[in-house]
Design a protein around this motif. Structure first.
Motif, PDB file in Angstrom:
ATOM      1  N   PHE A 123       0.932  -0.841   0.248  1.00  0.00           N
ATOM      2  CA  PHE A 123      -0.160   0.099  -0.026  1.00  0.00           C
ATOM      3  C   PHE A 123       0.716   1.651  -0.319  1.00  0.00           C
ATOM      4  CE2 PHE A 123      -3.793  -2.937   1.459  1.00  0.00           C
ATOM      5  CZ  PHE A 123      -4.012  -2.207   0.735  1.00  0.00           C
ATOM      6  N   TRP A 124       2.077   0.985   0.949  1.00  0.00           N
ATOM      7  CA  TRP A 124       3.085   2.476   0.438  1.00  0.00           C
ATOM      8  C   TRP A 124       3.320   2.709  -0.821  1.00  0.00           C
ATOM      9  CZ3 TRP A 124       7.449   3.098   0.047  1.00  0.00           C
ATOM     10  CH2 TRP A 124       8.591   3.883   0.547  1.00  0.00           C
ATOM     11  N   LEU A 125       3.541   2.048  -1.191  1.00  0.00           N
ATOM     12  CA  LEU A 125       4.267   1.840  -2.877  1.00  0.00           C
ATOM     13  C   LEU A 125       3.548   2.427  -3.984  1.00  0.00           C
ATOM     14  CD1 LEU A 125       6.649  -1.459  -2.443  1.00  0.00           C
ATOM     15  CD2 LEU A 125       7.878   0.934  -2.976  1.00  0.00           C
ATOM     16  N   LEU A 126       1.984   1.526  -3.704  1.00  0.00           N
ATOM     17  CA  LEU A 126       1.211   2.189  -4.126  1.00  0.00           C
ATOM     18  C   LEU A 126       0.744   3.064  -3.920  1.00  0.00           C
ATOM     19  CD1 LEU A 126      -1.416   1.393  -6.440  1.00  0.00           C
ATOM     20  CD2 LEU A 126      -2.813   1.173  -4.438  1.00  0.00           C
ATOM     21  N   SER A 127       0.861   4.258  -3.033  1.00  0.00           N
ATOM     22  CA  SER A 127       0.562   5.167  -2.301  1.00  0.00           C
ATOM     23  C   SER A 127       1.560   5.943  -3.082  1.00  0.00           C
ATOM     24  CB  SER A 127       0.339   5.873  -1.455  1.00  0.00           C
ATOM     25  OG  SER A 127       1.755   5.302  -0.347  1.00  0.00           O
ATOM     26  N   LYS A 128       2.950   5.680  -3.150  1.00  0.00           N
ATOM     27  CA  LYS A 128       4.134   6.742  -3.681  1.00  0.00           C
ATOM     28  C   LYS A 128       3.781   6.719  -5.408  1.00  0.00           C
ATOM     29  CE  LYS A 128       7.908   7.903  -2.331  1.00  0.00           C
ATOM     30  NZ  LYS A 128       8.255   8.739  -1.480  1.00  0.00           N
ATOM     31  N   ALA A 129       3.501   5.121  -5.861  1.00  0.00           N
ATOM     32  CA  ALA A 129       2.806   5.041  -7.167  1.00  0.00           C
ATOM     33  C   ALA A 129       2.280   6.282  -7.551  1.00  0.00           C
ATOM     34  CB  ALA A 129       3.180   4.227  -7.627  1.00  0.00           C
ATOM     35  N   MET A 130       1.317   6.353  -7.131  1.00  0.00           N
ATOM     36  CA  MET A 130       0.631   7.645  -7.550  1.00  0.00           C
ATOM     37  C   MET A 130       0.424   9.158  -7.425  1.00  0.00           C
ATOM     38  SD  MET A 130      -3.808   5.420  -6.308  1.00  0.00           S
ATOM     39  CE  MET A 130      -3.296   5.697  -4.241  1.00  0.00           C
ATOM     40  N   GLN A 131       1.481   9.109  -6.785  1.00  0.00           N
ATOM     41  CA  GLN A 131       2.293  10.672  -6.631  1.00  0.00           C
ATOM     42  C   GLN A 131       2.673  11.098  -8.295  1.00  0.00           C
ATOM     43  OE1 GLN A 131       5.586  10.464  -4.672  1.00  0.00           O
ATOM     44  NE2 GLN A 131       4.011  11.102  -2.767  1.00  0.00           N
ATOM     45  N   THR A 132       2.830  10.549  -8.722  1.00  0.00           N
ATOM     46  CA  THR A 132       2.976  10.511 -10.819  1.00  0.00           C
ATOM     47  C   THR A 132       1.531   9.566 -11.397  1.00  0.00           C
ATOM     48  OG1 THR A 132       4.884   8.595 -10.097  1.00  0.00           O
ATOM     49  CG2 THR A 132       5.305  11.031 -10.477  1.00  0.00           C
ATOM     50  N   VAL A 133       1.617   8.483 -11.356  1.00  0.00           N
ATOM     51  CA  VAL A 133       1.246   8.006 -12.455  1.00  0.00           C
ATOM     52  C   VAL A 133      -0.919   7.968 -11.943  1.00  0.00           C
ATOM     53  CG1 VAL A 133       0.125   5.358 -13.304  1.00  0.00           C
ATOM     54  CG2 VAL A 133       3.061   5.700 -12.780  1.00  0.00           C
ATOM     55  N   SER A 134      -1.775   8.219 -13.085  1.00  0.00           N
ATOM     56  CA  SER A 134      -3.249   8.429 -12.230  1.00  0.00           C
ATOM     57  C   SER A 134      -4.048   7.256 -11.060  1.00  0.00           C
ATOM     58  CB  SER A 134      -3.899   8.528 -13.518  1.00  0.00           C
ATOM     59  OG  SER A 134      -3.641   7.565 -14.667  1.00  0.00           O
ATOM     60  N   LEU A 135      -4.467   8.117 -11.116  1.00  0.00           N
ATOM     61  CA  LEU A 135      -5.447   6.946  -9.447  1.00  0.00           C
ATOM     62  C   LEU A 135      -5.371   5.554 -10.360  1.00  0.00           C
ATOM     63  CD1 LEU A 135      -6.877   5.958  -7.244  1.00  0.00           C
ATOM     64  CD2 LEU A 135      -8.297   7.320  -7.966  1.00  0.00           C
ATOM     65  N   GLY A 136      -6.647   5.518 -11.093  1.00  0.00           N
ATOM     66  CA  GLY A 136      -6.618   4.837 -11.837  1.00  0.00           C
ATOM     67  C   GLY A 136      -6.417   3.958 -12.586  1.00  0.00           C
ATOM     68  N   THR A 137      -5.198   4.343 -13.402  1.00  0.00           N
ATOM     69  CA  THR A 137      -4.492   3.358 -13.708  1.00  0.00           C
ATOM     70  C   THR A 137      -3.474   2.750 -13.239  1.00  0.00           C
ATOM     71  OG1 THR A 137      -4.605   4.608 -16.328  1.00  0.00           O
ATOM     72  CG2 THR A 137      -2.080   3.412 -15.405  1.00  0.00           C
ATOM     73  N   ALA A 138      -2.558   3.195 -11.872  1.00  0.00           N
ATOM     74  CA  ALA A 138      -2.017   2.613 -11.133  1.00  0.00           C
ATOM     75  C   ALA A 138      -3.049   1.787 -10.565  1.00  0.00           C
ATOM     76  CB  ALA A 138      -1.830   3.885  -9.366  1.00  0.00           C
ATOM     77  N   TYR A 139      -4.119   1.577  -9.858  1.00  0.00           N
ATOM     78  CA  TYR A 139      -4.882   0.473  -9.171  1.00  0.00           C
ATOM     79  C   TYR A 139      -5.297  -0.569 -10.306  1.00  0.00           C
ATOM     80  CZ  TYR A 139      -8.253  -1.485  -6.510  1.00  0.00           C
ATOM     81  OH  TYR A 139      -8.446  -2.255  -5.804  1.00  0.00           O
TER      82      TYR A 139
END
Length: 107
Positions: free
Chosen positions: A44-60
């Motif tokens: 979850f922490w890494l996902l939250s880091k990714a969502m700083q630059t990758v859009s929410l829908g794409t990242a999820y």
């Protein structure tokens, strides 16, 4: 590291989370239960880091896709889950969808 690197790592930790969850036997075994919490938290922490630059829908979508595909493969290889033609077909379409999301992403 960029957002896509974080996202890939988050997906791999998701595999540790789901595998440990299976091995925890409904949270009755201490070590797999602790690993479930650890891997889940890191994922979850890494996902939250990714969502700083990758859009929410794409990242999820990518995160859940990596988790779903990888967990299915782990189930087939280590837990005797069945591998049928249609299961393999749809797992391949899942990978194609994840690759497509990366290909069209503007992040």
């Amino acid at each position: 590291m960029n957002g896509w690197h974080y996202l890939l790592l988050a997906g791999f930790f998701e595999l540790g989370f789901t595998t440990s969850l299976k091995l925890s036997e409904q949270f009755s075994r201490a070590v797999p239960t602790l690993l479930t919490l650890l891997f889940g938290g890191i994922s979850f922490w890494l996902l939250s880091k990714a969502m700083q630059t990758v859009s929410l829908g794409t990242a999820y979508a990518v995160w859940t896709g990596i988790g779903a595909f990888g967990t299915a493969i782990i189930g087939i290889l280590f837990f005797k889950d069945p591998l049928t033609f249609w299961r393999a077909f749809f797992l391949c379409t899942l990978i194609g969808s994840i690759a497509g999301l990366k290909f069209i992403a503007r992040e």
